[in-house]
Design a protein around this motif. Structure first.
Motif, mmCIF file in Angstrom:
data_model
loop_
_atom_site.group_PDB
_atom_site.id
_atom_site.type_symbol
_atom_site.label_atom_id
_atom_site.label_comp_id
_atom_site.label_asym_id
_atom_site.label_seq_id
_atom_site.Cartn_x
_atom_site.Cartn_y
_atom_site.Cartn_z
ATOM 1 N N ASP A 112 3.653 -7.979 3.715
ATOM 2 C CA ASP A 112 3.336 -7.352 4.994
ATOM 3 C C ASP A 112 2.890 -5.903 4.793
ATOM 4 O OD1 ASP A 112 4.057 -9.655 6.302
ATOM 5 O OD2 ASP A 112 6.053 -8.937 6.879
ATOM 6 N N ALA A 113 1.821 -5.529 5.508
ATOM 7 C CA ALA A 113 1.366 -4.134 5.583
ATOM 8 C C ALA A 113 1.210 -3.494 4.206
ATOM 9 C CB ALA A 113 2.328 -3.306 6.442
ATOM 10 N N ALA A 114 0.701 -4.259 3.244
ATOM 11 C CA ALA A 114 0.634 -3.792 1.862
ATOM 12 C C ALA A 114 -0.711 -3.186 1.484
ATOM 13 C CB ALA A 114 0.945 -4.944 0.910
ATOM 14 N N PHE A 115 -1.749 -3.382 2.305
ATOM 15 C CA PHE A 115 -3.097 -2.987 1.908
ATOM 16 C C PHE A 115 -3.700 -2.019 2.929
ATOM 17 C CE2 PHE A 115 -2.348 -7.103 -0.046
ATOM 18 C CZ PHE A 115 -2.743 -6.872 -1.359
ATOM 19 N N ASP A 116 -4.508 -1.106 2.396
ATOM 20 C CA ASP A 116 -5.220 -0.146 3.244
ATOM 21 C C ASP A 116 -6.536 -0.695 3.742
ATOM 22 O OD1 ASP A 116 -3.497 2.388 2.786
ATOM 23 O OD2 ASP A 116 -3.896 1.662 0.761
ATOM 24 N N PHE A 134 -7.807 -14.826 9.405
ATOM 25 C CA PHE A 134 -7.915 -13.399 9.696
ATOM 26 C C PHE A 134 -6.611 -12.843 10.253
ATOM 27 C CE2 PHE A 134 -12.560 -14.294 9.670
ATOM 28 C CZ PHE A 134 -12.911 -13.340 8.719
ATOM 29 N N GLY A 135 -5.830 -13.674 10.934
ATOM 30 C CA GLY A 135 -4.513 -13.227 11.363
ATOM 31 C C GLY A 135 -3.610 -12.939 10.179
ATOM 32 N N ASN A 136 -3.716 -13.756 9.136
ATOM 33 C CA ASN A 136 -2.931 -13.529 7.930
ATOM 34 C C ASN A 136 -3.390 -12.260 7.216
ATOM 35 O OD1 ASN A 136 -0.841 -14.341 6.185
ATOM 36 N ND2 ASN A 136 -2.253 -15.409 4.821
ATOM 37 N N VAL A 137 -4.692 -12.021 7.207
ATOM 38 C CA VAL A 137 -5.217 -10.784 6.615
ATOM 39 C C VAL A 137 -4.731 -9.573 7.412
ATOM 40 C CG1 VAL A 137 -7.319 -9.473 6.141
ATOM 41 C CG2 VAL A 137 -7.227 -11.916 5.633
ATOM 42 N N ARG A 138 -4.761 -9.673 8.734
ATOM 43 C CA ARG A 138 -4.288 -8.565 9.575
ATOM 44 C C ARG A 138 -2.834 -8.220 9.242
ATOM 45 N NH1 ARG A 138 -1.150 -7.816 13.813
ATOM 46 N NH2 ARG A 138 -1.589 -6.113 15.289
ATOM 47 N N ARG A 139 -2.013 -9.242 9.061
ATOM 48 C CA ARG A 139 -0.609 -9.007 8.725
ATOM 49 C C ARG A 139 -0.471 -8.256 7.402
ATOM 50 N NH1 ARG A 139 2.572 -11.326 5.364
ATOM 51 N NH2 ARG A 139 1.115 -13.045 4.963
ATOM 52 N N ALA A 140 -1.407 -8.513 6.476
ATOM 53 C CA ALA A 140 -1.337 -7.870 5.163
ATOM 54 C C ALA A 140 -1.804 -6.423 5.177
ATOM 55 C CB ALA A 140 -2.166 -8.666 4.156
ATOM 56 N N LEU A 141 -2.498 -6.016 6.242
ATOM 57 C CA LEU A 141 -2.988 -4.652 6.340
ATOM 58 C C LEU A 141 -1.956 -3.747 7.010
ATOM 59 C CD1 LEU A 141 -6.663 -5.298 7.528
ATOM 60 C CD2 LEU A 141 -5.973 -4.380 5.300
ATOM 61 N N ARG A 142 -1.924 -2.510 6.571
ATOM 62 C CA ARG A 142 -1.081 -1.526 7.257
ATOM 63 C C ARG A 142 -1.675 -1.213 8.624
ATOM 64 N NH1 ARG A 142 -3.782 3.086 7.659
ATOM 65 N NH2 ARG A 142 -5.278 3.712 6.041
ATOM 66 N N ASP A 143 -0.881 -0.579 9.478
ATOM 67 C CA ASP A 143 -1.389 -0.165 10.783
ATOM 68 C C ASP A 143 -2.560 0.795 10.583
ATOM 69 O OD1 ASP A 143 -1.422 -0.061 13.578
ATOM 70 O OD2 ASP A 143 -0.312 1.825 13.569
ATOM 71 N N ALA A 196 -7.463 -12.925 16.390
ATOM 72 C CA ALA A 196 -6.608 -12.661 15.230
ATOM 73 C C ALA A 196 -5.878 -11.326 15.339
ATOM 74 C CB ALA A 196 -7.438 -12.682 13.950
ATOM 75 N N GLY A 197 -6.165 -10.554 16.392
ATOM 76 C CA GLY A 197 -5.443 -9.311 16.628
ATOM 77 C C GLY A 197 -6.113 -8.046 16.139
ATOM 78 N N PHE A 198 -7.370 -8.127 15.695
ATOM 79 C CA PHE A 198 -8.080 -6.934 15.258
ATOM 80 C C PHE A 198 -8.655 -6.183 16.455
ATOM 81 C CE2 PHE A 198 -7.998 -9.137 11.195
ATOM 82 C CZ PHE A 198 -7.833 -8.092 10.291
ATOM 83 N N ARG A 199 -8.952 -4.914 16.229
ATOM 84 C CA ARG A 199 -9.567 -4.079 17.269
ATOM 85 C C ARG A 199 -10.752 -3.337 16.670
ATOM 86 N NH1 ARG A 199 -7.554 1.267 16.543
ATOM 87 N NH2 ARG A 199 -5.735 1.383 15.160
ATOM 88 N N ASP A 200 -11.497 -2.674 17.538
ATOM 89 C CA ASP A 200 -12.659 -1.870 17.112
ATOM 90 C C ASP A 200 -13.634 -2.704 16.270
ATOM 91 O OD1 ASP A 200 -11.411 0.282 18.354
ATOM 92 O OD2 ASP A 200 -10.500 1.002 16.492
ATOM 93 N N VAL A 201 -13.912 -3.910 16.705
ATOM 94 C CA VAL A 201 -14.801 -4.801 15.966
ATOM 95 C C VAL A 201 -16.252 -4.384 16.196
ATOM 96 C CG1 VAL A 201 -15.558 -7.189 15.641
ATOM 97 C CG2 VAL A 201 -13.162 -6.706 16.215
ATOM 98 N N SER A 202 -17.006 -4.250 15.128
ATOM 99 C CA SER A 202 -18.432 -3.947 15.227
ATOM 100 C C SER A 202 -19.206 -4.814 14.249
ATOM 101 C CB SER A 202 -18.709 -2.474 14.951
ATOM 102 O OG SER A 202 -18.417 -2.145 13.596
#
Length: 269
Positions: A112-116, A134-143, A196-202
């Motif tokens: 969890d939250a291991a990657f920048d 992508f939800g799993n990737v989101r979980r792996a990213l820090r806030d 998947a819970g991402f924001r600021d999508v472009s």
């Protein structure tokens, strides 16, 4: 390794993966014109931990690691043949801050939250359940962590589309509307990433030259072996001759160069 995307696991551990591993330099020559745009979009810092999704032979993983000399780059892929090649090339190039893991991004147990940042060069179009992946990737990213990836767009308006049009009734009969083109539509990409819970999508279109071979015959031999072409059009001398003729107008500066496009997507946790 837990796998839910079994069809893709079979392909990438069979002919497809073997072909990409055996021709890693050729595929990188086709795709690396897009690398700078991808890595700039990910805004990788010197101490960042970077996750490379569908890393294949690890070219982008190594580039990311060099941009984060005090951090780390971790590549994940389904394909054992390509991961073996990735590890060998990484050792040859002496890039110490790289690791590779075999896994299905949809279910892989990332910390969890291991990657920048998470990046991918044409490695995220094949998920059976893209929202789960992508939800799993989101979980792996820090806030605040960044996601940046390249997805294939329709070849119809590109030089590769002109080649396909010369050998098949429609370019999409080679690539298919799903699979490689599953994330070609920006509206669908936004829908998936929002779910998947991402924001600021472009999303924006980027352009690059792709080097397919040293001359038309060489390029035809390589393209005829590419999985979608081989699967949809067969594997015969007549096909190679047709591709060679279609490639000849694009011979310049000692290579076959096809102008291409891709969809560059950015988002944030």
């Amino acid at each position: 390794m837990d796998v839910v995307n079994t069809g893709q696991a079979e392909a990438w551990n069979g002919y497809e993966g073997e072909h990409w591993a055996g021709h890693h330099d050729r595929y990188d020559a086709v795709n690396n014109g897009f690398d700078a745009a991808l890595l700039d979009a990910a805004a990788i810092g010197a101490r960042d931990r970077v996750l490379d999704l569908g890393c294949g032979n690890g070219y982008v993983t190594r580039l990311a690691a060099r941009r984060a000399p005090l951090g780390e780059a971790v590549g994940v892929d389904l394909s054992a043949p390509m991961l073996a090649r990735a590890r060998s090339l990484t050792e040859d190039e002496d890039v110490p801050n790289v690791a590779f893991e075999q896994g299905d991004v949809q279910v892989h147990p990332f910390p969890d939250a291991a990657f920048d940042a998470a990046v991918s060069r044409f490695g995220v179009m094949f998920f059976a359940d893209p929202v789960a992946a992508f939800g799993n990737v989101r979980r792996a990213l820090r806030d605040g962590g960044r996601l940046a990836f390249l997805a294939m767009t329709s070849p119809a308006e590109t030089d590769l589309g002109a080649v396909f049009a010369a050998i098949a009734p429609q370019a999409e009969s080679v690539t298919g509307h799903g699979g490689p083109l599953s994330l070609a539509d920006p509206a669908r990409v936004r829908e998936i990433l929002d779910a998947a819970g991402f924001r600021d999508v472009s999303c924006r279109t980027v352009h690059a030259d792709q080097v397919w071979g040293r001359d038309a015959a060489d390029a035809a031999e390589f393209l005829a072996g590419w999985g979608p072409v081989r699967h949809n059009l067969g594997d015969g001398a007549g096909l190679r001759a047709a591709i060679t003729d279609a490639m000849r107008p694009f011979e310049r500066d000692g290579a076959v160069r096809l102008r291409s496009t891709a969809l560059l997507v950015r988002a944030r946790r």
